[in-house]
Scaffold this active site. Structure first.
Site, short mmCIF file in Angstrom:
data_model
loop_
_atom_site.label_atom_id
_atom_site.label_comp_id
_atom_site.label_asym_id
_atom_site.label_seq_id
_atom_site.Cartn_x
_atom_site.Cartn_y
_atom_site.Cartn_z
N GLU A 248 -48.60 -2.67 -9.69
CA GLU A 248 -48.78 -1.89 -7.71
C GLU A 248 -50.34 -1.25 -9.23
O GLU A 248 -50.38 -1.21 -9.90
CB GLU A 248 -47.60 -0.09 -8.45
CG GLU A 248 -46.71 -0.79 -8.07
CD GLU A 248 -45.75 0.26 -7.88
OE1 GLU A 248 -45.70 1.42 -7.82
OE2 GLU A 248 -44.63 -0.03 -8.00
N GLY B 242 -42.23 6.09 -0.90
CA GLY B 242 -41.14 6.96 -0.39
C GLY B 242 -40.97 8.70 -0.26
O GLY B 242 -40.97 8.67 1.10
N GLY C 224 -27.88 10.44 -8.30
CA GLY C 224 -28.63 11.58 -8.67
C GLY C 224 -28.88 12.24 -7.43
O GLY C 224 -28.45 12.41 -6.70
N ARG C 225 -29.87 13.14 -7.14
CA ARG C 225 -30.04 13.50 -5.45
C ARG C 225 -30.37 13.07 -4.65
O ARG C 225 -29.46 13.19 -3.42
CB ARG C 225 -31.24 14.75 -6.82
CG ARG C 225 -31.17 16.61 -7.09
CD ARG C 225 -32.35 17.11 -7.22
NE ARG C 225 -33.08 16.50 -7.93
CZ ARG C 225 -33.87 16.13 -8.80
NH1 ARG C 225 -32.83 16.81 -10.57
NH2 ARG C 225 -34.51 15.88 -9.64
N ILE C 226 -31.56 11.63 -5.14
CA ILE C 226 -31.40 10.83 -4.41
C ILE C 226 -30.10 9.90 -3.68
O ILE C 226 -30.29 9.71 -2.89
CB ILE C 226 -33.04 10.21 -4.39
CG1 ILE C 226 -34.29 10.90 -4.36
CG2 ILE C 226 -33.18 9.28 -3.40
CD1 ILE C 226 -35.43 10.33 -5.12
N THR D 145 -36.14 1.71 -4.71
CA THR D 145 -37.11 2.80 -4.37
C THR D 145 -37.53 3.90 -5.29
O THR D 145 -37.62 4.98 -5.51
CB THR D 145 -36.80 3.19 -3.24
OG1 THR D 145 -35.12 3.96 -3.23
CG2 THR D 145 -36.38 2.82 -1.54
N ARG E 160 -23.94 6.82 -15.03
CA ARG E 160 -23.87 7.15 -16.21
C ARG E 160 -22.27 8.17 -16.71
O ARG E 160 -21.95 8.35 -16.71
CB ARG E 160 -24.91 8.07 -17.69
CG ARG E 160 -25.49 7.13 -17.60
CD ARG E 160 -26.92 7.33 -18.53
NE ARG E 160 -27.65 7.89 -18.41
CZ ARG E 160 -28.86 8.87 -18.58
NH1 ARG E 160 -28.70 8.75 -20.02
NH2 ARG E 160 -29.66 9.53 -17.63
N THR E 161 -23.10 9.72 -15.70
CA THR E 161 -21.48 10.55 -15.50
C THR E 161 -21.26 10.76 -14.20
O THR E 161 -22.38 10.46 -13.27
CB THR E 161 -22.33 11.45 -15.49
OG1 THR E 161 -23.25 11.92 -16.97
CG2 THR E 161 -21.53 13.21 -16.09
N HIS F 97 -45.37 1.32 -2.91
CA HIS F 97 -44.70 2.71 -3.30
C HIS F 97 -44.90 4.08 -2.68
O HIS F 97 -45.73 5.12 -2.37
CB HIS F 97 -45.53 3.07 -4.94
CG HIS F 97 -44.50 3.76 -5.45
ND1 HIS F 97 -45.10 3.80 -7.29
CD2 HIS F 97 -44.14 4.72 -5.27
CE1 HIS F 97 -43.91 4.42 -7.64
NE2 HIS F 97 -43.11 5.10 -6.37
N ARG G 224 -38.01 2.31 -9.93
CA ARG G 224 -38.99 2.69 -10.36
C ARG G 224 -39.55 0.74 -10.42
O ARG G 224 -38.63 0.15 -10.41
CB ARG G 224 -39.45 2.70 -11.96
CG ARG G 224 -39.57 4.69 -11.54
CD ARG G 224 -41.39 4.38 -11.30
NE ARG G 224 -41.26 6.05 -11.52
CZ ARG G 224 -41.84 6.64 -10.53
NH1 ARG G 224 -41.58 6.38 -9.43
NH2 ARG G 224 -42.20 7.67 -10.23
#
Length: 332
Positions: A266, A287, A155-157, A235, A177-178, A285, A237
């Protein structure tokens, strides 16, 4: 006409709070407190919007306790604290803060990668505790240049991490997935099936959301497929990774180490076996934990809230079909 009434549980800077107060009536509920217990039934029936952190959970019963609710604006890119189908069924918009934290999370991912490859945390201790002076230089570590970085999720990250890796002359492969044909065409990353991704990667970095399908989707099978010299980075979940299986893989040498910003529990208790393993680098956590990024996130969360309660299309919606249905009803 009365102002919309909103609940704030997230930390909102004074200038943004003033913007909310100019257009809404504010009710403060400290983060982590039960929204249902904090307000009586009559108060809950008047709430139009909520701006919150991931600590506020919204299942069917909580959503039903706020019959007038129009928007849950998360101060986070994740939204696994909200039962999105249940919110959609109740005409509640769920908003989040994507894009603005991509660079910060990618930077931390690469920081963890360098730390585990070069054993920097133990190297720091080697100097501080006098071992360097008494016993000489520490053991050799490993290069990252020329190695293969595998991305589970593009994705974006993931895309920013891939672009960063190219600057270190790393080979980047990914599974999603895509397929991201744009990234492939640009030479940023090569697609692999899921099994090949784990088998080929020298560093396997997780960038997928948490949902019922992905929970514990990285476990014993995946660790067994990885090289014994490979490292896991997470980074995304914590519960995406089966933590018990990871601990076993780290203890028995199935993989070389791990860099984790997220965990299943957490805050992570100091009694966790992860805290005892020398081949693990841990972060809390964080990031998105930079001054600039957190400000951009709360800016967006506040804009999403104010737009949603004033019938303006929010910038970032998890379930935009709710907005579409509202618009169709209004224009009918």
């Amino acid at each position: 006409m009365s102002q919309p009434r909103v609940i704030i549980t997230a930390p909102v800077p004074a200038d943004l709070r003033e913007q909310i107060a100019a257009r809404c009536e504010i009710i403060d509920v400290p983060a982590g407190n039960s929204l249902v217990e904090a307000l009586d039934k009559e108060q809950r029936a008047t709430i139009d919007g909520i701006i919150c952190t991931m600590r506020s959970k919204f299942d069917e019963s909580i959503l039903d306790a706020f019959p007038r609710l129009r928007v849950v604006s998360n101060f986070a890119v994740g939204y696994d604290n909200v039962n999105v189908p249940a919110a959609t069924a109740r005409d509640v918009l769920v908003c989040n803060t994507p894009k603005v934290l991509d660079g910060a999370v990618a930077d931390l991912t690469f920081g963890l990668l360098i730390c585990v490859a070069r054993n920097m945390i133990n190297g720091d201790a080697h100097v501080r505790n006098g071992t360097w002076a008494s016993k000489g230089a520490p053991a050799l570590t490993h290069d990252i240049r020329g190695k293969t970085l595998g991305l589970l999720g593009m994705g974006r990250i993931g895309r920013v991490v891939a672009e960063t890796a190219k600057a270190f002359n790393m080979k980047v492969i990914y599974h999603n997935r895509t397929r991201n044909t744009e990234a492939e065409a640009a030479g940023i990353a090569e697609y692999r099936d899921r099994d090949a991704l784990f088998a080929e990667s020298d560093f396997l970095s997780v960038h997928i959301p948490l949902n019922p399908e992905t929970r514990h989707s990285v476990g014993a099978k995946e660790f067994a497929a990885m090289k014994p010299t490979a490292y896991l980075l997470n980074t995304a979940r914590g519960p995406v990774v089966d933590e018990a299986a990871l601990i076993e893989a780290l203890k028995n040498g199935q993989i070389a180490g791990a860099g984790l910003d997220v965990m299943e529990q957490e805050p992570l208790p100091a009694s966790s076996p992860l805290c005892e393993l020398p081949n693990v680098v841990l972060q809390a956590h964080v990031g998105s934990g930079t001054v600039e990024t957190r400000r951009a996130m709360i800016d967006l969360a506040v804009r999403n809230l104010l737009d949603a309660v004033s019938d303006t299309r929010p910038q970032a919606m998890v379930n935009p079909e709710v907005w579409t249905a509202r618009s169709e009803t209004t224009n009918a």
